[in-house]
Design a protein around this motif. Structure first.
Motif, PDB file in Angstrom:
ATOM      1  N   GLY A 708      -0.196 -48.086  23.923  1.00  0.00           N
ATOM      2  CA  GLY A 708       0.770 -48.579  24.890  1.00  0.00           C
ATOM      3  C   GLY A 708       0.583 -48.064  26.292  1.00  0.00           C
ATOM      4  O   GLY A 708       1.281 -48.516  27.207  1.00  0.00           O
ATOM      5  N   PHE A 709      -0.344 -47.157  26.502  1.00  0.00           N
ATOM      6  CA  PHE A 709      -0.602 -46.674  27.858  1.00  0.00           C
ATOM      7  C   PHE A 709      -1.201 -47.813  28.683  1.00  0.00           C
ATOM      8  O   PHE A 709      -2.196 -48.414  28.303  1.00  0.00           O
ATOM      9  CB  PHE A 709      -1.566 -45.487  27.832  1.00  0.00           C
ATOM     10  CG  PHE A 709      -0.886 -44.156  27.758  1.00  0.00           C
ATOM     11  CD1 PHE A 709      -1.108 -43.180  28.718  1.00  0.00           C
ATOM     12  CD2 PHE A 709       0.016 -43.873  26.738  1.00  0.00           C
ATOM     13  CE1 PHE A 709      -0.478 -41.962  28.643  1.00  0.00           C
ATOM     14  CE2 PHE A 709       0.654 -42.653  26.660  1.00  0.00           C
ATOM     15  CZ  PHE A 709       0.414 -41.688  27.617  1.00  0.00           C
ATOM     16  N   GLY A 710      -0.611 -48.090  29.829  1.00  0.00           N
ATOM     17  CA  GLY A 710      -1.111 -49.129  30.710  1.00  0.00           C
ATOM     18  C   GLY A 710      -0.600 -50.515  30.392  1.00  0.00           C
ATOM     19  O   GLY A 710      -1.058 -51.483  30.977  1.00  0.00           O
ATOM     20  N   SER A 711       0.354 -50.618  29.475  1.00  0.00           N
ATOM     21  CA  SER A 711       0.851 -51.940  29.109  1.00  0.00           C
ATOM     22  C   SER A 711       2.261 -51.824  28.563  1.00  0.00           C
ATOM     23  O   SER A 711       2.629 -50.807  27.964  1.00  0.00           O
ATOM     24  CB  SER A 711      -0.061 -52.580  28.056  1.00  0.00           C
ATOM     25  OG  SER A 711       0.484 -53.802  27.592  1.00  0.00           O
ATOM     26  N   THR A 712       3.041 -52.874  28.748  1.00  0.00           N
ATOM     27  CA  THR A 712       4.357 -52.926  28.121  1.00  0.00           C
ATOM     28  C   THR A 712       4.257 -53.282  26.646  1.00  0.00           C
ATOM     29  O   THR A 712       5.244 -53.203  25.915  1.00  0.00           O
ATOM     30  CB  THR A 712       5.256 -53.944  28.842  1.00  0.00           C
ATOM     31  OG1 THR A 712       4.581 -55.196  28.916  1.00  0.00           O
ATOM     32  CG2 THR A 712       5.587 -53.461  30.246  1.00  0.00           C
ATOM     33  N   ASN A 713       3.072 -53.664  26.194  1.00  0.00           N
ATOM     34  CA  ASN A 713       2.815 -53.872  24.772  1.00  0.00           C
ATOM     35  C   ASN A 713       2.523 -52.499  24.162  1.00  0.00           C
ATOM     36  O   ASN A 713       1.412 -51.965  24.300  1.00  0.00           O
ATOM     37  CB  ASN A 713       1.626 -54.814  24.575  1.00  0.00           C
ATOM     38  CG  ASN A 713       1.260 -54.971  23.109  1.00  0.00           C
ATOM     39  OD1 ASN A 713       1.938 -54.455  22.208  1.00  0.00           O
ATOM     40  ND2 ASN A 713       0.172 -55.690  22.857  1.00  0.00           N
ATOM     41  N   ASN A 721     -11.032 -51.170  28.567  1.00  0.00           N
ATOM     42  CA  ASN A 721     -10.165 -52.246  29.044  1.00  0.00           C
ATOM     43  C   ASN A 721      -9.391 -51.797  30.283  1.00  0.00           C
ATOM     44  O   ASN A 721      -8.982 -50.643  30.393  1.00  0.00           O
ATOM     45  CB  ASN A 721      -9.148 -52.647  27.968  1.00  0.00           C
ATOM     46  CG  ASN A 721      -9.779 -53.407  26.827  1.00  0.00           C
ATOM     47  OD1 ASN A 721      -9.823 -52.918  25.718  1.00  0.00           O
ATOM     48  ND2 ASN A 721     -10.267 -54.605  27.104  1.00  0.00           N
ATOM     49  N   SER A 722      -9.172 -52.733  31.185  1.00  0.00           N
ATOM     50  CA  SER A 722      -8.278 -52.482  32.298  1.00  0.00           C
ATOM     51  C   SER A 722      -6.848 -52.551  31.796  1.00  0.00           C
ATOM     52  O   SER A 722      -6.543 -53.298  30.862  1.00  0.00           O
ATOM     53  CB  SER A 722      -8.482 -53.517  33.407  1.00  0.00           C
ATOM     54  OG  SER A 722      -9.799 -53.475  33.885  1.00  0.00           O
ATOM     55  N   PRO A 723      -5.924 -51.813  32.400  1.00  0.00           N
ATOM     56  CA  PRO A 723      -4.523 -51.908  32.004  1.00  0.00           C
ATOM     57  C   PRO A 723      -3.994 -53.327  32.232  1.00  0.00           C
ATOM     58  O   PRO A 723      -4.452 -54.030  33.140  1.00  0.00           O
ATOM     59  CB  PRO A 723      -3.834 -50.909  32.929  1.00  0.00           C
ATOM     60  CG  PRO A 723      -4.913 -49.975  33.357  1.00  0.00           C
ATOM     61  CD  PRO A 723      -6.151 -50.789  33.418  1.00  0.00           C
ATOM     62  N   ALA A 724      -3.043 -53.727  31.427  1.00  0.00           N
ATOM     63  CA  ALA A 724      -2.436 -55.046  31.598  1.00  0.00           C
ATOM     64  C   ALA A 724      -1.684 -55.101  32.917  1.00  0.00           C
ATOM     65  O   ALA A 724      -1.391 -54.082  33.527  1.00  0.00           O
ATOM     66  CB  ALA A 724      -1.494 -55.327  30.432  1.00  0.00           C
ATOM     67  N   SER A 725      -1.380 -56.281  33.378  1.00  0.00           N
ATOM     68  CA  SER A 725      -0.782 -56.445  34.700  1.00  0.00           C
ATOM     69  C   SER A 725       0.573 -55.762  34.809  1.00  0.00           C
ATOM     70  O   SER A 725       0.914 -55.183  35.838  1.00  0.00           O
ATOM     71  CB  SER A 725      -0.644 -57.935  35.032  1.00  0.00           C
ATOM     72  OG  SER A 725       0.125 -58.584  34.033  1.00  0.00           O
ATOM     73  N   ASN A 726       1.376 -55.844  33.752  1.00  0.00           N
ATOM     74  CA  ASN A 726       2.669 -55.162  33.764  1.00  0.00           C
ATOM     75  C   ASN A 726       2.522 -53.792  33.115  1.00  0.00           C
ATOM     76  O   ASN A 726       3.083 -53.516  32.064  1.00  0.00           O
ATOM     77  CB  ASN A 726       3.714 -55.996  33.003  1.00  0.00           C
ATOM     78  CG  ASN A 726       4.002 -57.310  33.691  1.00  0.00           C
ATOM     79  OD1 ASN A 726       4.071 -57.343  34.917  1.00  0.00           O
ATOM     80  ND2 ASN A 726       4.169 -58.367  32.918  1.00  0.00           N
TER      81      ASN A 726
END
Length: 845
Positions: A708-713, A721-726
């Motif tokens: 879950g680091f870098g993402s609201t998922n 991987n790059s972190p998700a936008s949110n």
């Protein structure tokens, strides 16, 4: 003739390194400033009139009344007296030529316009013609490198700030050469001394048929270069009454001197001392430590780099010119005095500086002389005199044995060295078997192997001084070493700002059989207790956070923490790296470094120190029990025959330079940190804490600490991987929170920059809303597996403080999984050689 000049003064500190030394060359009452010629921006020939500034007295013609003595008619125990009017006034006190003169011109913002090196020496008092750019409000840097041309590389820097922050221009060997110039040298004997001048704000104008340099105030000027070094003379007198009473002067030291000369060192703004330089993360060292026949001379004069440590409003009289009121990096002289039975040792400390009692500045081109009188041993009346307690330490504060003890400053502990909280039936199986001590593992003595200072490369030793190299008992003491049940090691630490140390136990042959890390800090983390259920978990977390002292324990927001089946559901994690004395976002260099903690090779219990300033430079940051600098060894792993070698050599970094070498010393203890099982006796964390797992490299999100680091998922487990936008992750560059991408991360130079994760505390990504509940991961330079050196590049891109590597305990094919934040990518599933030096963050066991 009217002279024009300026000095930059900030909170009482005179920034002499930025002084503009200008003398008018005409005798007119007034020279009106002229407009800049329309040819501005073109390269033009300019005439310069060069000379060398007279050296200055650091005290002045008379010593300040406030700095003379202790303010009473009785002979004080310790008198530290500045000597006035000591400068050399004769012209032969300086060279008659400037050698290897380099001139660099910058525009008003500090970008380089021109640079040139003169091939011939320049006779002082003469004029020269050089090529410069016609410009207003520009800057000039003039450097006479000296006849031996000790240093170079300034013109290769594109900006003045790059010169100021450079760590590769002046190196230790060149500093030693400058210090080797005779301190009584005059005339041509000073030819190797560097001289310099920085003009911050001048115009290159056309007037009276020629181009010339002019201050912005309007006068044509003569340029006077200054000597780079400060000269410090220390005279001492040991009173006959002390000798008659059985006291002996054992050692004289000049301590906390900048290790390197820098033309324009970076400055640092402090609340207490004003503007200081060099910064607190620069390297400091002892200029000398005199013993034996050298003491009888009663005097020592040396060149040193400038050390401007500011003005202390608390140093209102000589006895308050002490370590409590001085900047931690201020230069001081220390006099070590023993009595005849060596039952009492006294440390007389004298901080040096300018004329006033509150002035702790040693500035370039100035001469300082101080006379010290040691008259008697009444240390109770003077806080500048410290008594070394030589009594063997004895503690009743018994602690469970682990490889790391968290100790608060000013406390003591004892423990059974043959036990281990993670061992079989509570015993250390490397030292014992079946209730008996193994052959050659009986502990004969214990020693302070290394210790840090409490302010990076300066400050106080975090354990203090030993009695001598054969007797460490006043700091670490062994009792009943041959009795497996009664044996105890006793340790005490003084009141300091905290740091780290390693204590080693040796057998009768002098071989280290085990060692323990002391993590000295006010931080006291508390784990979850009781029967943790879905209902009680939040209350248990709040209770642990409330009970934790001087910091926080944390939980993260991923599924491995929030799901009852998650590997970390019933745990909390420390808010800092193992060995760190600060946590979270910091706003100054020294506290930024204090967040780094220590580095570990995978599967080893003993730490290695981190970068002292965030760069790849190997600086002196650890010291033995006598305060002398200690270095690490580096040995190829293929030369090691057993894992025992790693235990016997806690200061040796084992290198892996080929794939097959991975299977030598490190493979002798596969799964040394317990992988996905319980804590082992090789785990470096304190009692109740361990190196976190990463089962399956994060393939199962419930087993990955950073899911879950870098993402609201919160089930997302990234790998390359790059972190998700949110995302819930931001990068702190010293001034603001930035989006997680290559440009913001790679360009950061702030010591103490790193990554902020807020999902566990539920905060928004605004800098003013980040609390100590947010997880902060400082960027720390790793140690390379094949060289042991700090990493300073990712591919061809230079980096500084922008990558996070944290060990996990889980193994795969003799390699360990790691948690990694790098540039714009996250890596939570891959393994890596155990020979790297990475950070550790301890999770509740």
């Amino acid at each position: 003739m009217a002279g024009i000049g300026h000095k930059l003064e900030t909170k009482g500190v005179i920034m002499a390194l930025l002084s503009l030394v200008l003398i008018s060359t005409g005798c007119e009452d007034k020279i009106d400033p002229s407009a800049v010629n329309p040819s501005e921006g073109e390269t033009v020939e300019v005439t310069l009139n060069l000379g060398i500034a007279n050296e200055e007295d650091g005290v002045g013609t008379t010593a300040s009344p406030t700095s003379k003595a202790n303010g009473n008619s009785n002979k004080a125990a310790f008198e530290v007296l500045p000597v006035a009017n000591v400068q050399t006034k004769a012209e032969n006190g300086k060279p008659d030529q400037l050698y290897n003169l380099e001139i660099i011109q910058y525009n008003s913002t500090g970008s380089k316009l021109q640079s040139q090196m003169l091939s011939s020496a320049v006779t002082t008092g003469t004029t020269i013609t050089v090529s410069l750019t016609a410009a207003s409000n520009c800057k000039l840097l003039l450097i006479a490198h000296g006849n031996s041309n000790y240093f170079s590389g300034f013109s290769g820097k594109a900006t003045l700030d790059a010169v100021r922050s450079a760590t590769d221009i002046l190196v230790e060997a060149k500093t030693s050469s400058i210090n080797g110039i005779a301190t009584d040298a005059t005339g041509s004997a000073l030819a190797d001394m560097p001289y310099y001048l920085l003009l911050e704000d001048v115009n290159i104008i056309y007037e009276e048929g020629r181009y010339k340099i002019q201050s912005t105030e309007g006068s044509d000027v003569r340029l006077l270069l200054k000597r780079l070094a400060a000269k410090v003379q220390l005279d001492w007198h040991f009173d006959q009454a002390m000798t008659n009473a059985g006291y002996t002067l054992k050692e004289v030291k000049l301590c906390q001197v900048p290790a390197h000369y820098r033309l324009i060192p970076e400055t640092e703004t402090t609340d207490k001392w004003g503007e200081v330089y060099p910064t607190s993360v620069a390297e400091f060292t002892d200029a000398y430590r005199l013993t034996g026949t050298e003491l009888a001379k009663g005097t020592k004069t040396v060149w040193i780099p400038a050390n401007a440590r500011g003005i202390s409003s608390y140093a209102t009289s000589p006895i308050y010119r002490n370590k409590e009121n001085a900047n931690a990096s201020a230069t001081y002289a220390e006099f070590v005095v023993d009595n005849k039975n060596k039952e009492e040792r006294l440390y007389y400390r004298a901080y040096l500086g300018g004329n006033e009692t509150n002035d702790f500045n040693l500035l370039e081109n100035k001469n300082y002389e101080w006379t010290v009188n040691i008259n008697h041993a009444n240390y109770t009346s003077d806080p500048r005199i410290q008594l070394l307690d030589q009594t063997p330490v004895k503690s009743t504060n018994e602690q469970p044995t682990s490889n790391c003890f968290m100790m608060k400053p000013g406390t003591n502990i004892c423990f059974n060295p043959y036990e281990h909280e993670a061992g079989t039936d509570g015993w250390n199986t490397e030292l014992t078997t079946a209730g008996a001590i193994l052959t050659n593992k009986t502990i004969d003595k214990v020693e302070v192997l290394w210790q840090t200072k409490d302010a990076g490369t300066s400050g106080d030793l975090v354990m203090g001084y030993i009695v001598d190299n054969t007797n460490h008992q006043n700091l670490v003491n062994l009792t009943d070493g041959s009795d497996i049940k009664k044996a105890r090691i006793h340790i005490k630490v003084p009141v300091t700002n905290g740091g780290n140390a390693v204590v080693a136990a040796k057998n009768s042959s002098g071989i280290i059989v085990w060692s323990w890390h002391l993590w000295i800090s006010d931080y006291v983390p508390v784990g979850l207790s009781g029967d943790i259920t879905t209902v009680s978990r939040n209350a248990a977390i709040q209770a642990a956070q409330k009970a934790t002292q001087s910091g926080m324990v944390q939980v993260y927001g991923g599924i491995s923490w929030t799901d009852p089946d998650g590997a970390f559901y019933k745990k909390v994690i420390m808010d800092r790296n193992l060995g760190a004395t600060r946590a979270g976002i910091q706003n100054n260099l020294l506290d930024g470094v204090r967040t780094f903690g220590l580095l570990y090779q995978g599967g080893r219990k003993d730490p290695f120190f981190c970068s002292a300033d965030g760069t790849a430079k190997e600086m002196k940051t650890i010291y033995d029990g006598d305060g002398k600098e200690v270095s690490i060894d580096k040995i190829r792993n293929s030369d090691v025959t057993a894992y025992d070698n790693t235990i016997q050599n806690p200061l040796t970094f084992y290198l892996v330079q080929s794939g097959s070498e991975e299977y030598t010393a490190f493979s002798k203890k596969p799964d040394a940190w317990g992988s996905n099982s319980g804590k082992t006796i090789y785990d470096p964390c304190p009692k109740g804490w361990r190196v976190p797992s990463n089962k399956g490299g994060g393939a199962d999100a419930k087993q990955c600490m950073m899911a879950g680091f870098g993402s609201t998922n919160l089930s997302w487990v990234p790998e390359n991987n790059s972190p998700a936008s949110n995302n819930t992750l931001r990068f702190y560059d010293g001034t603001a929170l930035k989006t997680f991408n290559t440009s913001s991360v790679a360009s950061s130079t702030f010591v103490g920059s790193g990554f902020v994760y807020t999902e566990g505390s539920g905060e928004t990504m605004a800098l003013d809303q980040i609390s100590n509940k947010s997880a902060f991961f400082p960027g720390v330079s790793l140690r390379e597996h094949n060289t042991g050196a700090y990493r300073d590049k990712e591919g061809s891109v230079a980096i500084k403080n922008n990558t996070v590597y944290i060990w996990a305990s889980s193994m795969d094919n003799n390699s360990l999984y790691i948690y990694q934040f790098q540039s714009s990518k996250l890596y939570f599933k891959h393994t890596i050689s155990r020979a790297f030096g990475f950070s550790v963050r301890c999770v509740q066991e």
